[in-house]
Design an enzyme around this catalytic site. Structure first.
Site, mmCIF file in Angstrom:
data_model
loop_
_atom_site.group_PDB
_atom_site.id
_atom_site.type_symbol
_atom_site.label_atom_id
_atom_site.label_comp_id
_atom_site.label_asym_id
_atom_site.label_seq_id
_atom_site.Cartn_x
_atom_site.Cartn_y
_atom_site.Cartn_z
ATOM 1 N N LYS A 295 0.883 -1.144 -0.242
ATOM 2 C CA LYS A 295 -0.081 0.106 -0.068
ATOM 3 C C LYS A 295 0.818 1.345 -0.047
ATOM 4 C CE LYS A 295 -3.864 1.875 2.815
ATOM 5 N NZ LYS A 295 -4.894 1.508 3.953
ATOM 6 N N SER B 267 -9.476 1.447 3.233
ATOM 7 C CA SER B 267 -8.462 2.275 2.307
ATOM 8 C C SER B 267 -7.642 1.468 1.589
ATOM 9 C CB SER B 267 -7.736 3.389 3.389
ATOM 10 O OG SER B 267 -7.029 2.924 4.345
ATOM 11 N N SER C 135 -9.798 -1.136 7.414
ATOM 12 C CA SER C 135 -9.332 -0.551 6.200
ATOM 13 C C SER C 135 -8.725 -1.636 5.279
ATOM 14 C CB SER C 135 -8.113 0.364 6.327
ATOM 15 O OG SER C 135 -8.587 1.633 6.901
#
Length: 580
Positions: A175, A250, A274
């Protein structure tokens, strides 16, 4: 004259039944009114006037938001072409990391072949899903060749490689909010000068020491502040199962890559679901570890708040459940709590409990019909005992109180570029609504939420803190060291883009476990009637991550786990079959 004697008893009977029907209708109506009044009086007594008003206001606000959000979402999706992903051709893309690493160590296949296959797949799918922020494909190939050369020279034994470098030659995606040296690291924020990581995050260092090859960094919403994945730098990431839908957030970039067969292991983060919501929406596996078991350093956003690590963690995400223990073991902080990930445990020796609602609090939507049936089927399959943890109705209140009162969290109002004036909440809000802001809506309103929390009486925060401690105790006593709790991840499967804005209360199904500091895994349990993935959370007490992972492996065995997203081949095959 002969009709009257016969019709009079009939008419009187009909009138009598009509009278009874009206009386019963009125009684049912009165009963409903009494139940409604009783429910709201109990809510006022339990929540207090302030809590009751806030709950009703927020639920009503979500309904009003839906009047605008749903039409906007459908309008924006008109432009999205209904395309399918290219089919997965290489068999290397469908081998779990555990097995792939063993094949590489034993010289059955080369790391270079594996990395090449994943690079090719990334290039195939990214134009459709838009998940990659920046790649390092050439560097990854060079690292793979070096690994192949070292293995070929026989410097280390197979046993030594398995012990010290269990990920040797395996590609890993990260990420973009997690620092990878030399790669962009601005968490979706707009900067005039690209923000490049000067050093690896501790967890990335550990992955590299274990032999993992970093392939790329993936998309995230700005500062990880949304349960969908879009920003003003990279744009919007799409769900491989349906490009009109979100992969969640996210960690949506990682989830989309994993689900589409373009990644095998992913490093994500989790503060309010997330890693778990994208895992659910994309049909894969995401685990939020016990607090501090994995280092949270080297991530944007961050905070110097002493208890930041109680809520936030970097987390593993995988396409196959059997790979979660391997990845988590490689990620684990040597100075953190010790997890017994090598401990062999059967699901038969685990006690199961479950709930399929949030208390109920009257705040969050009930589960969709398919999810409700699936979760109850899973509970039945594992002989789970239904429990009613009434304090779960406080999930929203305690999570918002705990998280929004933390100080010095990195936001658009704190860290700015060198030479830039700090942003103010009011000015940035005005700029946003006039289309002049560089930020997305959640980043802008986060400042308002923090300010709102400051006006809530301190006595209210103390009351909510006491509920947190009571809930921790209740879970500790219920689960012990051999129990898990099954709970919904989200009340519906992947929705269309932007529709999270009228579902902002529902992520509390997940955020509650960040607040309580419990390890939890999202598990794939099948597809709904729209062929979208369904998921369920498996929760354990702190330090009992191995229970979650053991259940995840059993669920993968029973329900099949990851399913290939629809591809161009499958679509054309279905059309030709229907013609025949």
């Amino acid at each position: 004259m002969f009709l009257f004697p016969c019709s009079f008893p009939l008419a009187s009977t009909l009138l009598f039944h009509l009278f009874l029907w009206r009386v019963s209708t009125v009684l049912r109506l009165l009963k409903s009114i009494v139940a409604w009044v009783r429910f709201h009086l109990e809510a006022i007594l339990q929540d207090g006037i302030l809590g009751y008003i806030m709950r009703r206001f927020l639920r009503s606000a979500m309904i009003v938001f839906s009047w605008f959000v749903v039409p906007y979402s459908r309008y924006t999706n008109i432009k999205v072409i209904r395309r399918k992903l290219p089919p997965i051709r290489s068999h290397l893309l469908e081998i779990p990391a555990v097995d792939l690493a063993k094949l590489i160590r034993n010289r059955k296949i080369k790391s270079e072949e594996v990395v090449e296959a994943y690079i090719e797949r990334c290039r195939q799918v990214n134009p459709l899903i838009n998940a990659i922020v920046q790649d390092r494909f050439e560097e990854a190939l060079e690292e793979a060749r070096e690994i192949d050369n070292v293995i070929a020279m026989g410097i280390n034994s197979v046993e030594s490689m398995e012990e010290h470098t269990p990920l040797l030659g395996i590609p890993v995606t990260v990420k973009e909010s997690i620092a990878v040296k030399g790669m962009t690291n601005q968490a979706g924020r707009v900067f005039k000068t690209p923000q490049i990581a000067k050093a690896d995050a501790p967890v990335v260092e550990q992955i590299k020491r274990c032999g993992g090859i970093i392939l790329l960094v993936s998309n995230t919403p700005e500062l990880c502040l949304l349960w969908e994945t879009y920003n003003n730098v990279t744009g919007q990431t799409k769900n491989p199962y349906d490009l009109k839908r979100t992969p969640g957030g996210s960690s949506g970039g990682e989830a989309a890559l994993l689900a589409s067969g373009a990644s095998l292991l992913g490093l994500t983060s989790d503060i309010g679901g997330s890693s778990r919501l994208p895992a659910m929406f994309s049909g894969i596996w995401g685990h939020k570890p016990t607090p501090y078991a994995v280092s949270f350093r080297g991530h944007h956003p961050t905070s110097d708040f002493p208890k930041w690590g109680d809520f936030f963690t970097i987390a593993p995400m995988t396409r196959y459940a059997k790979d979660l223990p391997l990845l988590l073991k490689c990620m684990s902080d040597p100075t953190g709590p010790k997890l017994t990930l090598d401990k062999e445990i059967s699901a038969n020796g685990i006690r199961f409990f479950f709930m399929d609602n949030d208390g109920p609090s009257g705040m969050m939507r009930p589960l969709s019909r398919d999810l409700h049936a699936a979760i109850n089927r899973v509970a039945s399959d594992f002989n789970a005992k239904r429990v009613n943890i009434r304090k779960m109705k406080w999930s929203l209140d305690i999570s918002l109180s705990a998280m929004l009162t933390m100080k010095n969290i990195e936001t658009i109002y704190h860290k700015t570029e060198e030479g830039e004036q700090p942003k103010t909440v009011c000015k940035e809000t005005v700029k946003y609504f006039f289309g002049c802001s560089d930020s997305i809506l959640p980043s802008v309103i986060f400042g308002h939420l923090q300010n709102f929390m400051k006006i809530i009486p301190n006595s209210r925060h103390k009351h909510l803190a006491s509920i947190i401690e009571a809930l921790k105790t209740e879970f500790k006593e219920l689960l012990g060291t051999d129990g898990v709790f099954l709970y919904p991840t989200f009340p519906n499967t992947a929705h269309q883009h932007y529709q999270i804005y009228h579902k902002l209360l529902e992520p509390m199904y997940m955020a509650i476990f960040n607040t309580l500091g419990l390890p939890v895994t999202n598990c794939m349990i099948g597809l709904d009637r729209r062929n979208l993935p369904m998921g369920i959370q498996v929760v354990a007490n702190p330090g009992q991550d191995h229970l979650c992972l053991a259940v995840a492996r059993e669920m993968e065995r029973r329900y099949g786990g990851w399913v290939r997203p629809p591809s161009e081949d499958s679509h054309s095959h279905a059309q030709s079959s229907s013609k025949r």
